[in-house]
Design a protein around this motif. Sequence first.
Motif, PDB file in Angstrom:
ATOM      1  N   VAL A  97       0.699  -1.120  -0.078  1.00 18.19           N
ATOM      2  CA  VAL A  97       0.033  -0.452  -0.276  1.00 18.19           C
ATOM      3  C   VAL A  97       0.703   1.077   0.092  1.00 18.19           C
ATOM      4  O   VAL A  97       2.016   1.252   0.728  1.00 18.19           O
ATOM      5  CB  VAL A  97      -1.057  -0.233   1.091  1.00 18.19           C
ATOM      6  N   ALA A  98       0.151   2.395  -0.135  1.00 18.37           N
ATOM      7  CA  ALA A  98       0.901   3.813  -0.237  1.00 18.37           C
ATOM      8  C   ALA A  98       0.704   4.027   0.935  1.00 18.37           C
ATOM      9  O   ALA A  98      -0.340   4.634   1.285  1.00 18.37           O
ATOM     10  CB  ALA A  98       0.625   4.170  -1.899  1.00 18.37           C
ATOM     11  N   MET A  99       1.799   4.489   1.217  1.00 16.37           N
ATOM     12  CA  MET A  99       1.586   5.174   2.332  1.00 16.37           C
ATOM     13  C   MET A  99       2.121   7.011   2.610  1.00 16.37           C
ATOM     14  O   MET A  99       2.799   6.958   1.904  1.00 16.37           O
ATOM     15  CB  MET A  99       1.678   4.812   3.680  1.00 16.37           C
ATOM     16  N   ASP A 100       1.749   7.583   3.477  1.00 19.89           N
ATOM     17  CA  ASP A 100       2.621   8.966   3.937  1.00 19.89           C
ATOM     18  C   ASP A 100       4.247   9.320   3.455  1.00 19.89           C
ATOM     19  O   ASP A 100       4.441   9.637   2.623  1.00 19.89           O
ATOM     20  CB  ASP A 100       2.176   9.754   4.646  1.00 19.89           C
ATOM     21  N   PHE A 101       4.360   8.332   3.829  1.00 20.69           N
ATOM     22  CA  PHE A 101       5.568   7.985   3.647  1.00 20.69           C
ATOM     23  C   PHE A 101       6.642   7.058   2.460  1.00 20.69           C
ATOM     24  O   PHE A 101       8.021   6.926   2.428  1.00 20.69           O
ATOM     25  CB  PHE A 101       7.078   7.518   4.905  1.00 20.69           C
ATOM     26  N   GLY A 102       5.892   6.424   1.699  1.00 23.69           N
ATOM     27  CA  GLY A 102       6.388   5.738   0.724  1.00 23.69           C
ATOM     28  C   GLY A 102       5.367   3.907   0.562  1.00 23.69           C
ATOM     29  O   GLY A 102       4.236   4.028   0.767  1.00 23.69           O
ATOM     30  N   TYR A 103       5.975   3.304  -0.172  1.00 26.10           N
ATOM     31  CA  TYR A 103       5.177   2.113  -0.347  1.00 26.10           C
ATOM     32  C   TYR A 103       5.289   0.683   0.464  1.00 26.10           C
ATOM     33  O   TYR A 103       7.109   0.329   0.945  1.00 26.10           O
ATOM     34  CB  TYR A 103       5.421   1.584  -1.603  1.00 26.10           C
ATOM     35  N   THR A 104       4.673   0.353   1.187  1.00 25.12           N
ATOM     36  CA  THR A 104       5.209  -0.589   2.088  1.00 25.12           C
ATOM     37  C   THR A 104       3.779  -1.996   2.011  1.00 25.12           C
ATOM     38  O   THR A 104       3.155  -1.623   2.072  1.00 25.12           O
ATOM     39  CB  THR A 104       5.198   0.320   3.468  1.00 25.12           C
ATOM     40  N   PHE A 105       4.807  -2.979   3.280  1.00 26.31           N
ATOM     41  CA  PHE A 105       3.512  -3.990   3.801  1.00 26.31           C
ATOM     42  C   PHE A 105       4.191  -4.525   4.843  1.00 26.31           C
ATOM     43  O   PHE A 105       5.484  -4.571   5.144  1.00 26.31           O
ATOM     44  CB  PHE A 105       3.489  -5.320   2.089  1.00 26.31           C
ATOM     45  N   VAL A 106       3.344  -5.191   5.350  1.00 28.51           N
ATOM     46  CA  VAL A 106       4.073  -6.215   6.348  1.00 28.51           C
ATOM     47  C   VAL A 106       3.599  -7.269   7.084  1.00 28.51           C
ATOM     48  O   VAL A 106       1.922  -8.123   6.405  1.00 28.51           O
ATOM     49  CB  VAL A 106       3.428  -4.957   7.864  1.00 28.51           C
ATOM     50  N   ALA A 107       4.120  -7.750   7.795  1.00 24.83           N
ATOM     51  CA  ALA A 107       3.776  -9.312   7.856  1.00 24.83           C
ATOM     52  C   ALA A 107       4.342  -9.474   9.873  1.00 24.83           C
ATOM     53  O   ALA A 107       5.135  -8.881   9.926  1.00 24.83           O
ATOM     54  CB  ALA A 107       5.325 -10.101   6.592  1.00 24.83           C
ATOM     55  N   GLU A 108       4.223 -10.715   9.943  1.00 20.85           N
ATOM     56  CA  GLU A 108       4.314 -10.889  11.404  1.00 20.85           C
ATOM     57  C   GLU A 108       5.294 -12.634  10.778  1.00 20.85           C
ATOM     58  O   GLU A 108       4.954 -13.337  10.408  1.00 20.85           O
ATOM     59  CB  GLU A 108       2.594 -11.713  11.394  1.00 20.85           C
ATOM     60  N   ASP A 109       5.814 -12.133  12.338  1.00 20.92           N
ATOM     61  CA  ASP A 109       7.149 -13.221  12.519  1.00 20.92           C
ATOM     62  C   ASP A 109       6.199 -14.620  13.505  1.00 20.92           C
ATOM     63  O   ASP A 109       5.328 -13.924  13.486  1.00 20.92           O
ATOM     64  CB  ASP A 109       8.383 -12.828  13.132  1.00 20.92           C
ATOM     65  N   LEU A 110       6.792 -15.400  14.112  1.00 21.27           N
ATOM     66  CA  LEU A 110       5.899 -16.351  14.930  1.00 21.27           C
ATOM     67  C   LEU A 110       5.329 -15.654  16.015  1.00 21.27           C
ATOM     68  O   LEU A 110       4.720 -16.312  16.626  1.00 21.27           O
ATOM     69  CB  LEU A 110       6.821 -17.879  15.423  1.00 21.27           C
ATOM     70  N   ASP A 111       5.713 -14.371  16.343  1.00 25.17           N
ATOM     71  CA  ASP A 111       5.871 -14.110  18.162  1.00 25.17           C
ATOM     72  C   ASP A 111       5.157 -13.377  17.364  1.00 25.17           C
ATOM     73  O   ASP A 111       4.679 -12.497  18.455  1.00 25.17           O
ATOM     74  CB  ASP A 111       7.135 -13.887  18.546  1.00 25.17           C
ATOM     75  N   GLY A 112       4.432 -12.362  16.605  1.00 26.34           N
ATOM     76  CA  GLY A 112       4.090 -11.423  16.208  1.00 26.34           C
ATOM     77  C   GLY A 112       4.449  -9.896  16.431  1.00 26.34           C
ATOM     78  O   GLY A 112       4.059  -9.139  16.214  1.00 26.34           O
ATOM     79  N   HIS A 113       6.355  -9.951  16.022  1.00 28.26           N
ATOM     80  CA  HIS A 113       7.160  -8.906  16.094  1.00 28.26           C
ATOM     81  C   HIS A 113       6.519  -8.786  14.136  1.00 28.26           C
ATOM     82  O   HIS A 113       6.462  -9.865  13.624  1.00 28.26           O
ATOM     83  CB  HIS A 113       8.140  -9.585  15.970  1.00 28.26           C
ATOM     84  N   ARG A 114       6.053  -7.181  13.784  1.00 25.71           N
ATOM     85  CA  ARG A 114       6.097  -6.852  12.677  1.00 25.71           C
ATOM     86  C   ARG A 114       7.991  -7.166  11.676  1.00 25.71           C
ATOM     87  O   ARG A 114       8.546  -6.462  12.217  1.00 25.71           O
ATOM     88  CB  ARG A 114       5.417  -5.597  12.203  1.00 25.71           C
ATOM     89  N   LEU A 115       7.217  -7.478   9.904  1.00 28.86           N
ATOM     90  CA  LEU A 115       8.306  -6.754   9.607  1.00 28.86           C
ATOM     91  C   LEU A 115       8.032  -6.470   7.954  1.00 28.86           C
ATOM     92  O   LEU A 115       6.861  -6.417   7.788  1.00 28.86           O
ATOM     93  CB  LEU A 115       8.282  -8.717   8.849  1.00 28.86           C
ATOM     94  N   ARG A 116       8.416  -5.412   8.411  1.00 31.22           N
ATOM     95  CA  ARG A 116       7.910  -4.153   7.508  1.00 31.22           C
ATOM     96  C   ARG A 116       9.019  -3.552   6.151  1.00 31.22           C
ATOM     97  O   ARG A 116      10.075  -3.725   6.416  1.00 31.22           O
ATOM     98  CB  ARG A 116       7.589  -3.016   8.064  1.00 31.22           C
ATOM     99  N   VAL A 117       8.277  -3.991   5.015  1.00 32.89           N
ATOM    100  CA  VAL A 117       9.593  -4.093   3.859  1.00 32.89           C
ATOM    101  C   VAL A 117       9.159  -2.963   3.640  1.00 32.89           C
ATOM    102  O   VAL A 117       7.861  -2.421   3.072  1.00 32.89           O
ATOM    103  CB  VAL A 117       9.246  -4.881   2.715  1.00 32.89           C
ATOM    104  N   TYR A 118       9.265  -2.049   2.673  1.00 35.16           N
ATOM    105  CA  TYR A 118       9.521  -0.133   2.035  1.00 35.16           C
ATOM    106  C   TYR A 118      10.551   0.059   0.924  1.00 35.16           C
ATOM    107  O   TYR A 118      11.806  -0.273   1.238  1.00 35.16           O
ATOM    108  CB  TYR A 118       9.356   0.313   3.451  1.00 35.16           C
ATOM    109  N   LYS A 119       9.834   1.002   0.762  1.00 35.24           N
ATOM    110  CA  LYS A 119      10.277   1.948  -0.346  1.00 35.24           C
ATOM    111  C   LYS A 119       9.828   3.063   0.078  1.00 35.24           C
ATOM    112  O   LYS A 119       9.092   4.225  -0.294  1.00 35.24           O
ATOM    113  CB  LYS A 119      10.211   1.454  -1.997  1.00 35.24           C
ATOM    114  N   LEU A 120      10.674   4.149   0.387  1.00 37.50           N
ATOM    115  CA  LEU A 120      10.505   5.180   0.732  1.00 37.50           C
ATOM    116  C   LEU A 120      10.338   6.429  -0.421  1.00 37.50           C
ATOM    117  O   LEU A 120      10.688   6.200  -1.267  1.00 37.50           O
ATOM    118  CB  LEU A 120      11.116   5.815   1.810  1.00 37.50           C
ATOM    119  N   ASN A 121       9.486   7.527   0.012  1.00 41.91           N
ATOM    120  CA  ASN A 121       9.042   8.690  -1.189  1.00 41.91           C
ATOM    121  C   ASN A 121      10.272   9.111  -1.777  1.00 41.91           C
ATOM    122  O   ASN A 121      11.057   9.691  -0.442  1.00 41.91           O
ATOM    123  CB  ASN A 121       8.065   9.711  -0.860  1.00 41.91           C
ATOM    124  N   ASP A 122      11.169   9.427  -2.259  1.00 42.22           N
ATOM    125  CA  ASP A 122      11.924  10.318  -2.895  1.00 42.22           C
ATOM    126  C   ASP A 122      11.826  11.910  -2.966  1.00 42.22           C
ATOM    127  O   ASP A 122      10.194  12.516  -2.866  1.00 42.22           O
ATOM    128  CB  ASP A 122      12.347  10.373  -4.645  1.00 42.22           C
TER     129      ASP A 122
END
Length: 122
Positions: A97-122
Amino acid sequence: MAAPNMIIIYVDSPEKSVGFYRQLLGVEPVEQSATFALFVLSNGFKLGMWSKHTVEPAAGAAGGGMEICFPCEQPEQVDAFYQQWLAKGLAMIQPPVAMDFGYTFVAEDLDGHRLRVYKLND
């Protein structure tokens, strides 16, 4: 002042978390025991996993209160990671999804910690 170079997350089972992160990161841990594991990535970043049952001093956090971020240089890389991680069965809690800071998605690990992949806006 010393600059931080490592993060430790509290996990239910370091052994299970090592399996998860070994697959996700594509590297072997440099240290592993029943209560702790450590990955050192090519950029020098260290990711430690400490059993929430044995951490000292005891911590009240049950897990899931952490976000580990993976930067990308192009939005297409975000989409590629999303498809790869989806194919590996990661729990996705936010699709790309496009958010105010850039393009991103979020996954979770086995314990619910978030794993964010992102590309910041230029």
